[in-house]
Design a protein around this motif. Structure first.
Motif, PDB file in Angstrom:
ATOM      1  N   HIS A  61      14.195   3.446   1.241  1.00 25.67           N
ATOM      2  CA  HIS A  61      15.271   2.524   1.609  1.00 25.67           C
ATOM      3  C   HIS A  61      15.915   1.890   0.382  1.00 25.67           C
ATOM      4  N   THR A  62      15.068   1.382  -0.529  1.00 23.76           N
ATOM      5  CA  THR A  62      15.574   0.615  -1.672  1.00 23.76           C
ATOM      6  C   THR A  62      15.461   1.340  -3.008  1.00 23.76           C
ATOM      7  N   GLY A  63      14.631   2.382  -3.069  1.00 32.24           N
ATOM      8  CA  GLY A  63      14.382   3.066  -4.337  1.00 32.24           C
ATOM      9  C   GLY A  63      13.338   2.359  -5.193  1.00 32.24           C
ATOM     10  N   ARG A  64      12.851   1.225  -4.746  1.00 28.57           N
ATOM     11  CA  ARG A  64      11.846   0.465  -5.486  1.00 28.57           C
ATOM     12  C   ARG A  64      10.531   1.224  -5.540  1.00 28.57           C
ATOM     13  N   VAL A  65       9.846   1.137  -6.668  1.00 22.32           N
ATOM     14  CA  VAL A  65       8.569   1.832  -6.873  1.00 22.32           C
ATOM     15  C   VAL A  65       7.479   0.797  -7.145  1.00 22.32           C
ATOM     16  N   VAL A  66       6.355   0.923  -6.427  1.00 23.18           N
ATOM     17  CA  VAL A  66       5.219   0.015  -6.593  1.00 23.18           C
ATOM     18  C   VAL A  66       3.984   0.847  -6.898  1.00 23.18           C
ATOM     19  N   ARG A  67       3.217   0.411  -7.891  1.00 19.88           N
ATOM     20  CA  ARG A  67       1.975   1.100  -8.246  1.00 19.88           C
ATOM     21  C   ARG A  67       0.823   0.515  -7.433  1.00 19.88           C
ATOM     22  N   PHE A  68      -0.058   1.399  -6.961  1.00 19.76           N
ATOM     23  CA  PHE A  68      -1.264   1.018  -6.239  1.00 19.76           C
ATOM     24  C   PHE A  68      -2.472   1.524  -7.016  1.00 19.76           C
ATOM     25  N   VAL A  69      -3.535   0.708  -7.090  1.00 20.28           N
ATOM     26  CA  VAL A  69      -4.777   1.112  -7.756  1.00 20.28           C
ATOM     27  C   VAL A  69      -5.955   0.892  -6.816  1.00 20.28           C
ATOM     28  N   ALA A  70      -6.969   1.736  -6.950  1.00 15.56           N
ATOM     29  CA  ALA A  70      -8.174   1.629  -6.129  1.00 15.56           C
ATOM     30  C   ALA A  70      -8.853   0.286  -6.376  1.00 15.56           C
ATOM     31  N   VAL A  71      -9.353  -0.327  -5.302  1.00 17.67           N
ATOM     32  CA  VAL A  71     -10.040  -1.616  -5.438  1.00 17.67           C
ATOM     33  C   VAL A  71     -11.374  -1.426  -6.143  1.00 17.67           C
ATOM     34  N   GLY A  72     -11.776  -2.462  -6.870  1.00 19.55           N
ATOM     35  CA  GLY A  72     -13.059  -2.449  -7.572  1.00 19.55           C
ATOM     36  C   GLY A  72     -14.031  -3.421  -6.943  1.00 19.55           C
ATOM     37  N   PRO A  73     -15.219  -3.569  -7.529  1.00 15.97           N
ATOM     38  CA  PRO A  73     -16.273  -4.421  -6.969  1.00 15.97           C
ATOM     39  C   PRO A  73     -15.855  -5.885  -6.794  1.00 15.97           C
ATOM     40  N   GLU A  74     -14.854  -6.334  -7.543  1.00 19.41           N
ATOM     41  CA  GLU A  74     -14.420  -7.725  -7.444  1.00 19.41           C
ATOM     42  C   GLU A  74     -13.557  -7.992  -6.207  1.00 19.41           C
ATOM     43  N   ASP A  75     -13.125  -6.947  -5.524  1.00 18.37           N
ATOM     44  CA  ASP A  75     -12.237  -7.074  -4.367  1.00 18.37           C
ATOM     45  C   ASP A  75     -13.040  -7.141  -3.071  1.00 18.37           C
ATOM     46  N   LYS A  76     -12.629  -8.020  -2.154  1.00 18.05           N
ATOM     47  CA  LYS A  76     -13.350  -8.160  -0.875  1.00 18.05           C
ATOM     48  C   LYS A  76     -13.289  -6.891  -0.024  1.00 18.05           C
ATOM     49  N   PHE A  87       1.963   5.869  -7.259  1.00 14.34           N
ATOM     50  CA  PHE A  87       3.155   5.085  -6.979  1.00 14.34           C
ATOM     51  C   PHE A  87       3.638   5.372  -5.566  1.00 14.34           C
ATOM     52  N   VAL A  88       4.204   4.346  -4.921  1.00  9.82           N
ATOM     53  CA  VAL A  88       4.885   4.503  -3.645  1.00  9.82           C
ATOM     54  C   VAL A  88       6.346   4.135  -3.893  1.00  9.82           C
ATOM     55  N   GLU A  89       7.245   5.057  -3.540  1.00 10.21           N
ATOM     56  CA  GLU A  89       8.673   4.824  -3.727  1.00 10.21           C
ATOM     57  C   GLU A  89       9.340   4.608  -2.373  1.00 10.21           C
ATOM     58  N   SER A  90      10.058   3.498  -2.247  1.00 14.39           N
ATOM     59  CA  SER A  90      10.758   3.195  -1.008  1.00 14.39           C
ATOM     60  C   SER A  90      11.962   4.110  -0.842  1.00 14.39           C
TER      61      SER A  90
END
Length: 87
Positions: free
Chosen positions: A38-53, A33-36
């Motif tokens: 500034h805003t306190g908003r949290v966004v989840r990030f996942v590693a790209v897989g074979p379907e991603d460019k 997760f990355v937490e801002s």
């Protein structure tokens, strides 16, 4: 447990919409997760897989990993994030 990093620890390339983070912080997990600070908003990030460019079959020889924001909170100014080794 999924690790969290504050946005203030990341570098942001506005022209490419890319966040960058040194792997010394928590390595290269499969997701996090990355937490801002500034805003306190949290966004989840996942590693790209074979379907991603941005996927690389050799996984960049362990030098970096690319992640995409996912989920309901994924509406963000960031296209992707790169965690890289900074020797």
């Amino acid at each position: 447990m999924i690790p969290t990093v504050s946005l203030e620890r990341c570098e942001y390339d506005k022209s490419r919409r890319v966040l960058k983070l040194d792997s010394d912080f928590f390595g290269m997990p499969s997701s996090f997760f990355v937490e801002s600070h500034h805003t306190g908003r949290v966004v989840r990030f996942v590693a790209v897989g074979p379907e991603d460019k941005l996927f690389d079959q050799d996984q960049w020889d362990g030098e970096q990993q690319v992640y995409r924001p996912v989920g309901g909170e994924a509406v963000t100014k960031v296209d992707h994030m790169v965690i890289y080794h900074a020797w």
